[in-house]
Design an enzyme around this catalytic site. Structure first.
Site, PDB file in Angstrom:
ATOM      1  N   GLU A 144     -25.628 -17.117  15.762  1.00 50.44           N
ATOM      2  CA  GLU A 144     -24.551 -16.489  15.229  1.00 50.44           C
ATOM      3  C   GLU A 144     -24.952 -15.198  14.883  1.00 50.44           C
ATOM      4  OE1 GLU A 144     -22.805 -18.897  11.979  1.00 50.44           O
ATOM      5  OE2 GLU A 144     -21.104 -17.488  12.050  1.00 50.44           O
ATOM      6  N   GLY A 283     -29.579 -17.302   4.702  1.00 49.69           N
ATOM      7  CA  GLY A 283     -30.069 -18.758   4.318  1.00 49.69           C
ATOM      8  C   GLY A 283     -30.087 -19.767   5.049  1.00 49.69           C
ATOM      9  N   ALA A 284     -29.566 -19.590   6.133  1.00 52.82           N
ATOM     10  CA  ALA A 284     -29.533 -21.117   6.959  1.00 52.82           C
ATOM     11  C   ALA A 284     -28.392 -21.047   7.841  1.00 52.82           C
ATOM     12  CB  ALA A 284     -29.489 -22.670   6.172  1.00 52.82           C
ATOM     13  N   ASN A 287     -26.349 -24.859  13.313  1.00 50.81           N
ATOM     14  CA  ASN A 287     -26.271 -25.270  14.617  1.00 50.81           C
ATOM     15  C   ASN A 287     -26.157 -26.827  14.790  1.00 50.81           C
ATOM     16  OD1 ASN A 287     -27.600 -22.635  15.214  1.00 50.81           O
ATOM     17  ND2 ASN A 287     -29.170 -23.755  14.168  1.00 50.81           N
ATOM     18  N   HIS A 319     -23.648 -27.099   2.320  1.00 48.10           N
ATOM     19  CA  HIS A 319     -22.892 -26.191   2.890  1.00 48.10           C
ATOM     20  C   HIS A 319     -23.206 -26.060   4.728  1.00 48.10           C
ATOM     21  CE1 HIS A 319     -20.995 -22.221   3.615  1.00 48.10           C
ATOM     22  NE2 HIS A 319     -21.855 -22.149   4.583  1.00 48.10           N
ATOM     23  N   GLU A 320     -24.289 -26.288   5.232  1.00 49.07           N
ATOM     24  CA  GLU A 320     -24.773 -26.453   6.307  1.00 49.07           C
ATOM     25  C   GLU A 320     -24.256 -27.784   6.802  1.00 49.07           C
ATOM     26  OE1 GLU A 320     -25.234 -23.494   7.251  1.00 49.07           O
ATOM     27  OE2 GLU A 320     -25.846 -22.772   5.766  1.00 49.07           O
ATOM     28  N   HIS A 323     -20.518 -27.814   7.595  1.00 50.66           N
ATOM     29  CA  HIS A 323     -19.895 -27.249   8.470  1.00 50.66           C
ATOM     30  C   HIS A 323     -19.865 -27.837   9.904  1.00 50.66           C
ATOM     31  CE1 HIS A 323     -19.566 -22.742   7.843  1.00 50.66           C
ATOM     32  NE2 HIS A 323     -20.763 -22.550   7.508  1.00 50.66           N
ATOM     33  N   GLU A 342     -16.042 -20.217   6.983  1.00 51.58           N
ATOM     34  CA  GLU A 342     -16.963 -19.941   5.984  1.00 51.58           C
ATOM     35  C   GLU A 342     -16.279 -20.048   4.615  1.00 51.58           C
ATOM     36  OE1 GLU A 342     -19.819 -19.853   6.380  1.00 51.58           O
ATOM     37  OE2 GLU A 342     -20.320 -19.326   8.277  1.00 51.58           O
TER      38      GLU A 342
HETATM   39  N1  B3K Z   1     -22.811 -19.447   9.702  1.00 54.50           N
HETATM   40  C1  B3K Z   1     -24.392 -18.942   9.105  1.00 54.50           C
HETATM   41  C2  B3K Z   1     -24.249 -17.472   8.889  1.00 54.50           C
HETATM   42  C3  B3K Z   1     -24.466 -16.560  10.224  1.00 54.50           C
HETATM   43  C4  B3K Z   1     -24.965 -15.190   9.738  1.00 54.50           C
HETATM   44  C5  B3K Z   1     -24.889 -14.265  10.902  1.00 54.50           C
HETATM   45  N2  B3K Z   1     -25.332 -12.961  10.634  1.00 54.50           N
HETATM   46  C6  B3K Z   1     -24.667 -19.610   8.022  1.00 54.50           C
HETATM   47  C7  B3K Z   1     -23.584 -19.900   6.936  1.00 54.50           C
HETATM   48  O1  B3K Z   1     -22.649 -19.280   6.749  1.00 54.50           O
HETATM   49  O2  B3K Z   1     -23.519 -21.089   6.813  1.00 54.50           O
HETATM   50 ZN    ZN Z   2     -21.389 -21.139   6.148  1.00 52.61          ZN
END
Ligand code: B3K
Ligand code: ZN
Length: 883
Positions: A144, A283-284, A287, A319-320, A323, A342
């Protein structure tokens, strides 16, 4: 003006013979230009022959015409620095392809085809940490937003969803563990070592692809979902870090349960893997089924991680994980919709942490963060709406506005609908758009339909940048209190005029005599001006407004210090109590900084603040975690935001003077609090954490008021410390003070933790963010330290991002601090542009600074802009910052 790229020929003849071609500015990409892709890619097969210095990638794409696209005679496959080694269509080698810049264009005549492309990449040489790269001998990916195109030619856009099958092979010794998205479906041996095949049944965009290969060990557990399926959980780390993964695993399990209970979301694969990596740009990353994390947000034990670090791990794991639904099952149509995933996911993680740790303190922390990073962004040259209209480099739009203001905007919808109806809205959103690439508009419509709200005017929150200001005037006449509210959305770089937005304000009117109110109300201000009348008040009540920070706005009001002292003591809304203390102190400091304060007025204001603080220090009813919040002085950044033109030196001096006065005046209470809390700060429970927080706060005041006493107290706290929270708080205070203890304890800290990169990051940060007058010299020396490494983003941030917050260092009147950050940007840009570009933000504040510093800061931006060959990331941020 575009300084870097403006030709300087005096006669206006821009085409000089033999001159090198003029570099072209990176193109501006506009939201309104969105078009669906002409092709669908139902299946993708990736084959990786892994090597740290050379990895061969074979990508096989089945493609079919998109009925929603155009009848194109070719397909555009994005690449970034790739060379095609083999190209085949339907099993036949093709030589009809061509390159267009970095992209590969391949003619396709039929309705459906199979494309096979081979490329070779060098992960060890990938210092950008985007795409496939090597970290400590291990291979991992970050795709990403547009990293996948550094691995394989592909339509690298979030609206092209494909089902991935990934095979990877490599030497067993170098890469004993082979992971990708989805479920492991087969594995075995081959001539070069071993291989594994993973299949992800859920169609996804390329930005959610991940691969990890390395020498890792796992903490394992299981989770039984609400429908009774068992999910195998694994957190993969280096062997020496395994015993620091318990908190991460517990956080994951709590997140999975919470998302079922609160949002009805169940996990959808048989496996869930998390990998921790030491070299990571942020941070993380979420995927699908294989989250990749910065070690900072996985590893924690009491000796090496602070309570704040524990909270960070819990919040980022959640958070991850969240997602998986808000981002993965429902993804974004294009990158302008980034806040769709986000903002919503930040709100979800905030609500989760409120549930885990207590809503009051978590809300205060989130508001403090919003005000210290998002409000300045919204009032500066990089201001943009939560759904931007254009960008040059999407990497620059992972901002506090997209994330934190995005969360606030959705939180307002929840406040207006109430939690139950909001949940009906989110259920509808997930049901309607599951498996789709959606837009912010889709989200808004689902909330309207599911929650029964009319968000017609509310949509402006997505389109307009800038923090709205609300002026509140309370008048009293007879038995009636009249509240007049006036809103103003300030102009921002691309938006001169603004319309009023709906602003939901929770408010209450307190009776002075009883210290109580007769019920909270929600007032939604949708016009420029509204007048609300309240009957039955014989005496003028005390107004508590924007309780719980129900709207991300700045309230402007004239209020008597006595009323603020009253609210700080009596308000039953925790945020409002905190806010009253902040308002009381901000009010005083802003007048003091402005220079218009008589000695008598200064003494009177300090006494009011001191009285309120003293009550907080000694209130037996207060929980220490909340006491710690109420003790915090408004930050330097927040104070700067209150001033049209800021003099960082003057703000710092007044803030320190108040701190010192409070430290001296309340020395007895502070020392007693420190002593009492020290006897209660063992262990990881809520009370002990609160005790550690107030200990740290007490030390900060004591250090300003009585440095000798503070140095002694801090040194013994350091020596007795059983947790990193206590040790770091003590060392922070010592680092800002002169004297031998500073050196001794810094050496001790280094020696104790020299093999632990995350703790050594703290060692760099503490020194770089300190109030020590020689902070610039310290940072210069640290940049030459053998442990400093420009290639590791955590280390770079720990030294230089920490430094950008220092009034005496970064804002040194000589301009030396600005120069150091500009030098860093220039040195880092060719190595890691996305990290380099982040450092432009603090230099973009020049318009709000006093003229001397403003000129110096602007000069540094111009120096960066003049450098040829800047990355797209840094170019965009610097040109926007120059304005
Ligand atoms: N979605 C990723 C962030 C990606 C940043 C790319 N430059 C982490 C997050 O917001 O959970
Ligand atoms: Zn995020």
């Amino acid at each position: 003006m575009d300084i870097a790229r403006t030709p300087s020929t005096p006669d206006g003849n821009y085409q000089m013979a033999d001159a090198p071609p003029e570099p072209v500015d990176p193109p501006l990409i506009r939201r309104e230009d969105y078009k669906p892709f002409d092709w669908l890619v139902p299946q993708t097969r990736l084959d990786f022959a892994l090597g740290v210095e050379s990895t061969r990638v074979t990508a096989t794409l089945s493609v079919a015409r998109n009925p929603a696209g155009e009848q194109a005679g070719e397909i555009r496959l994005n690449g970034d620095g790739l060379t095609p080694l083999e190209v085949a269509v339907d099993g036949q080698a093709s030589n009809s392809w061509r390159m267009d810049g970095n992209d590969l264009i391949l003619p396709l005549a039929g309705e459906a085809h199979e494309i096979r492309l081979v490329t070779e990449i060098d992960p060890a040489a990938n210092s950008q940490l985007m795409g496939l790269y090597a970290s400590n001998g291990m291979l991992c990916t970050q795709c990403e937003a547009e990293g996948f195109r550094r691995i394989a030619f592909f339509p690298d856009r979030p609206d092209v969803l494909s089902t991935y099958t990934v095979r990877m092979s490599g030497e067993r010794q170098a890469f004993p563990v082979l992971l990708s998205n989805g479920n492991l479906v087969a594995q075995g041996e081959d001539s070069s070592g071993h291989w594994a095949e993973w299949h992800d049944p859920w169609p996804k965009p390329s930005y959610l692809f991940a691969l990890v290969a390395g020498d890792l060990v796992a903490r394992r557990d299981t989770f039984t979902t609400m429908s009774g399926r068992t999910v195998d959980l694994a957190i993969w780390v280096r062997a020496e870090d395994l015993d620091r993964t318990e908190h991460a695993m517990e956080s994951l399990i709590r997140s999975m349960r919470w998302d079922e209970e609160v949002f009805g979301r169940e996990y959808d694969l048989d496996q869930f893997n998390i990998v921790a990596v030491g070299d990571f740009n942020m941070g993380a990353m979420e995927n699908k089924g294989l989250n990749v994390f910065n070690t900072k947000y996985v590893l924690a034990d009491p000796e090496t991680a602070t309570d704040g670090d524990y909270d960070g791990v819990e919040g980022v794991i959640a958070h991850e994980y969240f997602h998986n639904w808000s981002g993965n099952r429902v993804t974004c149509r294009d990158w302008f919709q980034l806040s769709l995933k986000e903002g919503f996911t930040v709100l979800r993680d905030q609500l989760f942490s409120e549930g885990m740790r207590g809503a009051a303190v978590k809300r205060i922390e989130d508001v403090r963060l919003l005000r210290s990073v998002q409000f300045p962004e919204d009032s500066g040259p990089l201001a943009h709406p939560i759904r931007p209209d254009s960008f040059r480099e999407i990497g620059n739009f992972y901002t506090p506005t997209i994330y934190n203001k995005g969360a606030e905007v959705i939180r307002m919808m929840r406040t207006m609908a109430g939690p139950e109806r909001f949940r009906q809205g989110t259920d509808l959103y997930f049901e309607r758009h599951d498996g789709e690439a959606a837009t912010c508009e889709d989200f808004i419509r689902a909330i309207e339909d599911g929650a029964g709200l009319d968000l017609t005017q509310f949509r402006l929150w997505y389109a307009q940048a800038g923090t709205p200001k609300v002026e509140a005037v309370l008048e009293h006449d007879g038995e009636t209190a009249t509240l007049t509210l006036r809103q103003m959305v300030p102009p921002t770089p691309d938006q001169r005029t603004k319309l009023p937005v709906p602003i939901p304000l929770r408010l209450a009117l307190f009776d002075r005599a009883t210290g109580r109110h007769s019920g909270e109300q929600l007032v939604v201000l949708s016009e420029v001006e509204s007048v609300v009348r309240f009957a039955g008040f014989a005496e003028k009540p005390v107004l508590s407004i924007n309780r719980g920070f129900s709207a991300p706005v700045a309230i402007e009001r004239t209020v008597e210090p006595d009323d603020l002292v009253f609210l700080a003591r009596h308000d039953d809304d925790a945020f409002a109590r905190y806010e009253a203390m902040q308002e009381l102190i901000v009010g005083h400091l802003v007048s003091a900084i402005g220079g218009g304060l008589t000695d008598a007025a200064r003494i009177e204001a300090r006494q009011a603040i001191g009285g309120a603080l003293s009550a907080i220090l000694t209130d037996p009813e207060l929980d220490d975690a909340m006491r710690g919040e109420l003790m915090m002085l408004p930050s330097q950044t927040y104070l700067s935001e209150q001033l049209l033109v800021a003099d960082p030196g003057a703000i710092h001096a007044e803030r320190e003077a108040l701190k010192a006065w409070l430290g001296r005046t309340l020395e007895g209470e502070l020392a007693a609090l420190h002593q009492r809390a020290s006897s209660q700060s063992a262990g990881m429970g809520h009370a002990a954490r609160g005790a550690r927080k107030v200990k740290g706060q007490a030390l900060v005041f004591l250090a300003a008021g009585n440095p000798e006493l503070a140095a002694r107290t801090a040194a013994s706290q350091y020596d007795a410390a059983e947790t990193m929270t206590d040790r770091q708080a003590a060392l922070m205070v010592l680092t800002g003070l002169p004297g031998a203890e500073r050196t001794h304890k810094l050496i001790d800290f280094y020696n104790r933790f020299q093999n632990d990169p995350l703790v050594i990051d703290k060692w760099f940060s503490l020194q770089a963010s300190s109030l020590h007058p020689q902070v610039i010299e310290h940072v210069k020396a640290l940049a030459r330290h053998p442990d400093f490494n420009l290639k590791n983003p955590n280390r770079v941030r720990s030294l230089f991002m920490a430094f950008t917050g220092t009034p005496l260092g970064f804002h040194a009147a000589s301009g030396e601090g600005y120069r150091m950050i500009a030098d860093l940007i220039l040195a880092l840009d060719p190595i890691n542009p996305s990290t380099a570009a982040r450092f432009v933000t603090p230099l973009g504040r020049w318009r709000r600074l006093e003229p001397g510093r403003a000129a110096l800061m602007r000069g540094e931006l111009e120096r960066i802009a003049a450098k040829a060959g800047l990355s797209r990331d840094t170019f965009e941020q610097v040109t926007r910052s120059l304005g």
